[in-house]
Design a protein around this motif. Sequence first.
Motif, short mmCIF file in Angstrom:
data_model
loop_
_atom_site.label_atom_id
_atom_site.label_comp_id
_atom_site.label_asym_id
_atom_site.label_seq_id
_atom_site.Cartn_x
_atom_site.Cartn_y
_atom_site.Cartn_z
N ASN A 1 -24.85 -30.41 80.38
CA ASN A 1 -25.23 -31.16 81.58
C ASN A 1 -25.87 -32.50 81.26
O ASN A 1 -26.03 -33.35 82.12
N TYR A 2 -26.29 -32.67 80.00
CA TYR A 2 -27.11 -33.81 79.62
C TYR A 2 -26.34 -34.76 78.70
O TYR A 2 -25.64 -34.33 77.79
N ASP A 3 -26.50 -36.06 78.96
CA ASP A 3 -25.79 -37.07 78.18
C ASP A 3 -26.56 -37.57 76.98
O ASP A 3 -25.95 -38.04 76.01
N GLY B 1 -26.96 -33.66 87.52
CA GLY B 1 -26.06 -32.52 87.55
C GLY B 1 -26.77 -31.22 87.86
O GLY B 1 -27.97 -31.08 87.65
N THR B 2 -26.01 -30.26 88.36
CA THR B 2 -26.60 -29.00 88.80
C THR B 2 -26.64 -27.93 87.72
O THR B 2 -27.37 -26.94 87.87
N ALA B 3 -25.88 -28.08 86.66
CA ALA B 3 -25.87 -27.06 85.60
C ALA B 3 -26.98 -27.32 84.61
O ALA B 3 -26.75 -27.48 83.41
N TYR B 4 -28.20 -27.36 85.11
CA TYR B 4 -29.35 -27.81 84.33
C TYR B 4 -29.66 -26.91 83.14
O TYR B 4 -30.32 -27.34 82.20
N GLY C 1 -34.47 -32.36 80.92
CA GLY C 1 -34.57 -30.96 80.54
C GLY C 1 -35.18 -30.82 79.16
O GLY C 1 -35.15 -31.74 78.35
N TRP C 2 -35.75 -29.66 78.92
CA TRP C 2 -36.25 -29.29 77.60
C TRP C 2 -35.50 -28.05 77.12
O TRP C 2 -35.30 -27.10 77.88
N PHE C 3 -35.11 -28.12 75.87
CA PHE C 3 -34.46 -27.00 75.21
C PHE C 3 -35.22 -26.73 73.92
O PHE C 3 -35.98 -27.58 73.45
N ARG C 4 -35.03 -25.55 73.34
CA ARG C 4 -35.66 -25.27 72.05
C ARG C 4 -34.71 -24.45 71.19
O ARG C 4 -33.84 -23.75 71.69
N SER D 1 -35.72 -32.15 88.32
CA SER D 1 -34.60 -32.82 88.97
C SER D 1 -34.72 -34.33 88.94
O SER D 1 -35.76 -34.90 88.61
N TRP D 2 -33.64 -34.98 89.31
CA TRP D 2 -33.55 -36.44 89.35
C TRP D 2 -34.68 -37.06 90.18
O TRP D 2 -35.28 -38.04 89.81
#
Length: 125
Positions: A111-113, A103-106, A35-38, A52-53
């Motif tokens: 959701n991310y480790d 995980g589904t709560a993308y 995923g990408w966040f900002r 997705s995976w």
Amino acid sequence: QVQVTESGGGLVQPGGSLRLSCAASGGTYTQYAMGWFRQAPGKEREFVAHISWSGASTNYADSVKGRFTITKDNSETTAFLQMDSLKPEDTGVYYCAADPWGGTAYHSSKNYDYWGQGTQVTVSS
């Protein structure tokens, strides 16, 4: 220990393009959902895009839909974010995150480790 490394940020004029890269390495996992966040100055971190995976499914924030494209390479451990038609409101630090469990709560950071250190994107004339 898994390491996530982003690259490709920089300064671009409105309407321009940038391509961000993200590589996950050092772990025993062979595939990740990514995923990408900002995060803009003074604002909370927000979801941007997810792949997705398996790489078969992608999801985007409404604010970037139609302008940004997330992909993965054949290694399944490297992701890219192609950003076109950039706007000043796209300015911020972009973070890549890796999820080895699919995980589904993308849209949630929980959701991310594994997370990268972030790369700055500035859209300005």
